[in-house]
Design a protein around this motif. Structure first.
Motif, PDB file in Angstrom:
ATOM      1  N   TYR A  68      -3.774 -34.265  26.367  1.00  0.00           N
ATOM      2  CA  TYR A  68      -3.737 -33.662  27.699  1.00  0.00           C
ATOM      3  C   TYR A  68      -5.130 -33.798  28.299  1.00  0.00           C
ATOM      4  CZ  TYR A  68      -3.689 -30.387  31.535  1.00  0.00           C
ATOM      5  OH  TYR A  68      -3.821 -29.843  32.781  1.00  0.00           O
ATOM      6  N   VAL A  69      -5.181 -34.143  29.582  1.00  0.00           N
ATOM      7  CA  VAL A  69      -6.453 -34.300  30.282  1.00  0.00           C
ATOM      8  C   VAL A  69      -6.391 -33.526  31.584  1.00  0.00           C
ATOM      9  CG1 VAL A  69      -8.057 -35.920  31.366  1.00  0.00           C
ATOM     10  CG2 VAL A  69      -6.817 -36.600  29.296  1.00  0.00           C
ATOM     11  N   GLU A  70      -7.283 -32.577  31.741  1.00  0.00           N
ATOM     12  CA  GLU A  70      -7.411 -31.875  33.026  1.00  0.00           C
ATOM     13  C   GLU A  70      -8.343 -32.692  33.912  1.00  0.00           C
ATOM     14  OE1 GLU A  70      -8.538 -27.457  34.805  1.00  0.00           O
ATOM     15  OE2 GLU A  70      -8.276 -27.753  32.650  1.00  0.00           O
ATOM     16  N   ILE A  71      -8.014 -32.809  35.195  1.00  0.00           N
ATOM     17  CA  ILE A  71      -8.763 -33.700  36.078  1.00  0.00           C
ATOM     18  C   ILE A  71      -9.187 -32.985  37.353  1.00  0.00           C
ATOM     19  CG2 ILE A  71      -7.605 -35.745  35.177  1.00  0.00           C
ATOM     20  CD1 ILE A  71      -5.818 -35.737  37.666  1.00  0.00           C
ATOM     21  N   HIS A  72     -10.001 -33.671  38.125  1.00  0.00           N
ATOM     22  CA  HIS A  72     -10.392 -33.192  39.443  1.00  0.00           C
ATOM     23  C   HIS A  72      -9.372 -33.670  40.476  1.00  0.00           C
ATOM     24  CE1 HIS A  72     -14.152 -32.005  37.688  1.00  0.00           C
ATOM     25  NE2 HIS A  72     -14.523 -33.253  37.426  1.00  0.00           N
ATOM     26  N   PRO A  73      -8.995 -32.824  41.434  1.00  0.00           N
ATOM     27  CA  PRO A  73      -8.026 -33.245  42.452  1.00  0.00           C
ATOM     28  C   PRO A  73      -8.380 -34.556  43.133  1.00  0.00           C
ATOM     29  CG  PRO A  73      -8.354 -30.890  42.596  1.00  0.00           C
ATOM     30  CD  PRO A  73      -9.358 -31.398  41.593  1.00  0.00           C
ATOM     31  N   GLU A  74      -9.653 -34.759  43.412  1.00  0.00           N
ATOM     32  CA  GLU A  74     -10.021 -35.974  44.136  1.00  0.00           C
ATOM     33  C   GLU A  74     -10.047 -37.216  43.247  1.00  0.00           C
ATOM     34  OE1 GLU A  74     -14.375 -35.178  45.520  1.00  0.00           O
ATOM     35  OE2 GLU A  74     -13.440 -33.304  44.888  1.00  0.00           O
ATOM     36  N   GLY A  75      -9.693 -37.035  41.967  1.00  0.00           N
ATOM     37  CA  GLY A  75      -9.583 -38.180  41.068  1.00  0.00           C
ATOM     38  C   GLY A  75      -8.300 -38.972  41.258  1.00  0.00           C
ATOM     39  N   ILE A  76      -7.323 -38.380  41.963  1.00  0.00           N
ATOM     40  CA  ILE A  76      -6.086 -39.101  42.254  1.00  0.00           C
ATOM     41  C   ILE A  76      -5.905 -39.180  43.767  1.00  0.00           C
ATOM     42  CG2 ILE A  76      -4.948 -38.529  40.087  1.00  0.00           C
ATOM     43  CD1 ILE A  76      -3.385 -36.369  41.621  1.00  0.00           C
ATOM     44  N   ARG A  77      -5.352 -40.286  44.217  1.00  0.00           N
ATOM     45  CA  ARG A  77      -5.218 -40.501  45.661  1.00  0.00           C
ATOM     46  C   ARG A  77      -4.093 -39.682  46.295  1.00  0.00           C
ATOM     47  NH1 ARG A  77      -5.060 -46.911  45.059  1.00  0.00           N
ATOM     48  NH2 ARG A  77      -4.548 -46.269  42.917  1.00  0.00           N
ATOM     49  N   GLY A  78      -3.163 -39.174  45.504  1.00  0.00           N
ATOM     50  CA  GLY A  78      -2.002 -38.515  46.083  1.00  0.00           C
ATOM     51  C   GLY A  78      -1.996 -37.005  46.009  1.00  0.00           C
ATOM     52  N   PHE A  79      -3.146 -36.380  45.742  1.00  0.00           N
ATOM     53  CA  PHE A  79      -3.173 -34.927  45.543  1.00  0.00           C
ATOM     54  C   PHE A  79      -2.663 -34.170  46.767  1.00  0.00           C
ATOM     55  CE2 PHE A  79      -5.398 -30.793  45.699  1.00  0.00           C
ATOM     56  CZ  PHE A  79      -4.907 -30.231  44.524  1.00  0.00           C
ATOM     57  N   VAL A  80      -3.146 -34.519  47.941  1.00  0.00           N
ATOM     58  CA  VAL A  80      -2.732 -33.798  49.152  1.00  0.00           C
ATOM     59  C   VAL A  80      -1.239 -33.991  49.403  1.00  0.00           C
ATOM     60  CG1 VAL A  80      -3.031 -33.611  51.653  1.00  0.00           C
ATOM     61  CG2 VAL A  80      -5.032 -33.911  50.173  1.00  0.00           C
ATOM     62  N   PRO A 215       3.208 -46.023  26.619  1.00  0.00           N
ATOM     63  CA  PRO A 215       2.860 -44.622  26.846  1.00  0.00           C
ATOM     64  C   PRO A 215       3.751 -44.022  27.937  1.00  0.00           C
ATOM     65  CG  PRO A 215       0.910 -46.044  26.927  1.00  0.00           C
ATOM     66  CD  PRO A 215       2.102 -46.941  26.961  1.00  0.00           C
ATOM     67  N   ARG A 216       3.872 -42.671  27.932  1.00  0.00           N
ATOM     68  CA  ARG A 216       4.683 -41.988  28.945  1.00  0.00           C
ATOM     69  C   ARG A 216       3.836 -40.931  29.661  1.00  0.00           C
ATOM     70  NH1 ARG A 216       7.270 -37.352  29.381  1.00  0.00           N
ATOM     71  NH2 ARG A 216       7.047 -36.752  27.184  1.00  0.00           N
ATOM     72  N   PRO A 217       2.928 -41.353  30.556  1.00  0.00           N
ATOM     73  CA  PRO A 217       2.090 -40.370  31.249  1.00  0.00           C
ATOM     74  C   PRO A 217       2.908 -39.528  32.233  1.00  0.00           C
ATOM     75  CG  PRO A 217       1.169 -42.602  31.380  1.00  0.00           C
ATOM     76  CD  PRO A 217       2.578 -42.730  30.921  1.00  0.00           C
ATOM     77  N   ALA A 218       2.535 -38.251  32.327  1.00  0.00           N
ATOM     78  CA  ALA A 218       3.187 -37.346  33.271  1.00  0.00           C
ATOM     79  C   ALA A 218       2.139 -36.431  33.884  1.00  0.00           C
ATOM     80  CB  ALA A 218       4.259 -36.518  32.581  1.00  0.00           C
ATOM     81  N   LEU A 219       2.108 -36.387  35.206  1.00  0.00           N
ATOM     82  CA  LEU A 219       1.180 -35.502  35.904  1.00  0.00           C
ATOM     83  C   LEU A 219       1.666 -34.059  35.804  1.00  0.00           C
ATOM     84  CD1 LEU A 219      -1.388 -35.821  37.805  1.00  0.00           C
ATOM     85  CD2 LEU A 219       0.194 -35.330  39.668  1.00  0.00           C
ATOM     86  N   VAL A 220       0.723 -33.125  35.728  1.00  0.00           N
ATOM     87  CA  VAL A 220       1.026 -31.700  35.664  1.00  0.00           C
ATOM     88  C   VAL A 220       0.284 -30.984  36.784  1.00  0.00           C
ATOM     89  CG1 VAL A 220       0.937 -29.603  34.262  1.00  0.00           C
ATOM     90  CG2 VAL A 220       1.222 -31.836  33.154  1.00  0.00           C
ATOM     91  N   LEU A 221       1.027 -30.220  37.583  1.00  0.00           N
ATOM     92  CA  LEU A 221       0.439 -29.369  38.618  1.00  0.00           C
ATOM     93  C   LEU A 221       0.809 -27.932  38.285  1.00  0.00           C
ATOM     94  CD1 LEU A 221      -1.027 -29.360  41.484  1.00  0.00           C
ATOM     95  CD2 LEU A 221       1.296 -29.103  42.422  1.00  0.00           C
ATOM     96  N   GLY A 222      -0.187 -27.085  38.042  1.00  0.00           N
ATOM     97  CA  GLY A 222       0.061 -25.693  37.682  1.00  0.00           C
ATOM     98  C   GLY A 222      -0.165 -24.770  38.866  1.00  0.00           C
ATOM     99  N   VAL A 223       0.799 -23.872  39.089  1.00  0.00           N
ATOM    100  CA  VAL A 223       0.741 -22.969  40.239  1.00  0.00           C
ATOM    101  C   VAL A 223       1.056 -21.547  39.783  1.00  0.00           C
ATOM    102  CG1 VAL A 223       1.517 -22.605  42.616  1.00  0.00           C
ATOM    103  CG2 VAL A 223       1.618 -24.899  41.630  1.00  0.00           C
ATOM    104  N   ASP A 224       0.301 -20.578  40.288  1.00  0.00           N
ATOM    105  CA  ASP A 224       0.436 -19.168  39.924  1.00  0.00           C
ATOM    106  C   ASP A 224       0.866 -18.313  41.099  1.00  0.00           C
ATOM    107  OD1 ASP A 224      -0.322 -19.484  37.293  1.00  0.00           O
ATOM    108  OD2 ASP A 224      -2.215 -18.394  37.478  1.00  0.00           O
ATOM    109  N   LEU A 236     -10.623 -25.836  38.031  1.00  0.00           N
ATOM    110  CA  LEU A 236     -10.346 -26.660  39.202  1.00  0.00           C
ATOM    111  C   LEU A 236     -11.606 -26.733  40.065  1.00  0.00           C
ATOM    112  CD1 LEU A 236      -7.732 -28.100  40.168  1.00  0.00           C
ATOM    113  CD2 LEU A 236      -7.404 -26.195  41.747  1.00  0.00           C
ATOM    114  N   GLN A 237     -12.092 -27.966  40.283  1.00  0.00           N
ATOM    115  CA  GLN A 237     -13.303 -28.193  41.076  1.00  0.00           C
ATOM    116  C   GLN A 237     -13.026 -29.194  42.185  1.00  0.00           C
ATOM    117  OE1 GLN A 237     -16.671 -29.580  38.698  1.00  0.00           O
ATOM    118  NE2 GLN A 237     -15.656 -28.797  36.862  1.00  0.00           N
ATOM    119  N   VAL A 238     -13.641 -28.981  43.331  1.00  0.00           N
ATOM    120  CA  VAL A 238     -13.627 -29.977  44.403  1.00  0.00           C
ATOM    121  C   VAL A 238     -15.014 -30.018  45.028  1.00  0.00           C
ATOM    122  CG1 VAL A 238     -11.169 -29.746  44.940  1.00  0.00           C
ATOM    123  CG2 VAL A 238     -12.816 -28.288  46.108  1.00  0.00           C
ATOM    124  N   THR A 239     -15.399 -31.184  45.517  1.00  0.00           N
ATOM    125  CA  THR A 239     -16.676 -31.262  46.214  1.00  0.00           C
ATOM    126  C   THR A 239     -16.544 -30.636  47.598  1.00  0.00           C
ATOM    127  OG1 THR A 239     -16.148 -33.454  47.085  1.00  0.00           O
ATOM    128  CG2 THR A 239     -17.360 -33.358  45.003  1.00  0.00           C
TER     129      THR A 239
END
Length: 279
Positions: A68-80, A215-224, A236-239
């Motif tokens: 599992y890899v946690e990433i920065h939102p701006e690391g993927i082009r489709g976050f928004v 490999p079978r990559p799957a994106l994870v978005l966690g919401v509370d 979670l960090q953003v510039t």
């Protein structure tokens, strides 16, 4: 942009959303995004995964041949596009309320040779669920490949988000005496590129064996919901420039640090019970 080419439905049946997540504990939307969008996501994840494996603490094990890899939102082009998709917004508002908070973005990769995981929850059930019978968090998942039976598909035991954790190790791992019940209920999910699902991470689930060479990559978005505290497990960090360019409708739902320069993420949410796979 790819996201501007699709015309997603903008209204959804709230009763169906609530019934699915409070019933089975998992729902999905076929073709939420274009295959091109999913392919682009896969390209971004491949780059981030390679970098994470080279960085101390960049990837955390989820069992043999799994990370599992946690990433920065701006690391993927489709976050928004992901976070503002009408179905994602509708599901979050229906289940978590209008004050929902996005607390995690990352991805799982079951590689060739990954073995079955033990049945588990992603974290212990909170009092909101055990006492109040409310779901206060959701996980959204998107595949970057067309999943087949050989790729180790995600397997879930519907309705088990409400099970009391009696005898659960660390509140997450049920005793093996309960495995036959989960296996009777088990459903394997084989989404295609562009599909999205939402689930309670409390619903008992596991990854199965990846016997393919893919490999079978799957994106994870966690919401509370506002009453949950899963943000404590993530970073979670953003510039500042990225944050200021986000739509206000998205900014108000982000629980994040706004920084001048992104810092490497050292994953804090380890799940020790997954490291050995199913015994």
């Amino acid at each position: 942009m790819i996201a501007e080419e699709r015309k997603p439905q903008t209204t959804y049946d709230i009763a169906q959303i609530m019934g699915g997540l409070y019933g089975d504990g998992i729902i999905g939307l076929k073709g939420a995004f274009s295959r091109e969008w999913a392919q682009q996501l896969g390209e971004d994840i491949a780059v981030l995964y390679e970098a994470a494996l080279k960085r101390p603490g960049g990837a955390v094990g989820r069992g043999p041949k799994r990370h599992y890899v946690e990433i920065h939102p701006e690391g993927i082009r489709g976050f928004v596009e992901l976070c503002t998709h009408p179905w994602v917004v509708a599901v979050c508002e229906a289940v978590l309320g209008p004050g929902y908070k996005i607390v995690e973005i990352g991805f799982d990769v079951p590689n060739p040779g990954a073995v079955p995981q033990p049945w588990h929850r992603d974290f212990p059930a909170p009092d909101d669920t055990l006492v109040g019978r409310r779901l206060n968090s959701l996980a959204f998942n998107l595949t970057t490949v067309d999943v087949t039976e050989e790729m180790g598909p995600f397997e879930v035991a519907p309705g088990t988000q409400w099970d009391l954790p009696e005898g659960f190790e660390h509140g997450m791992f049920p005793p093996k005496s309960l495995y036959p019940r989960y296996e009777r209920k088990a459903q394997q999910k084989m989404p295609q590129m562009g599909d999205i699902s939402a689930r309670s991470a409390l619903t008992i689930h596991r990854g199965t064996a990846n016997t393919s060479d893919i490999p079978r990559p799957a994106l994870v978005l966690g919401v509370d919901a506002p009453t949950a505290n899963n943000a404590e497990r993530h970073d979670l960090q953003v510039t500042r420039a990225y944050y200021e360019a986000l739509p206000e409708s998205l900014r108000q739902h982000l629980t994040c640090r706004v920084v001048d320069k992104l810092e490497p993420i050292v994953q804090a949410h380890t799940i020790e019970g997954l490291m050995m796979g199913e015994a």
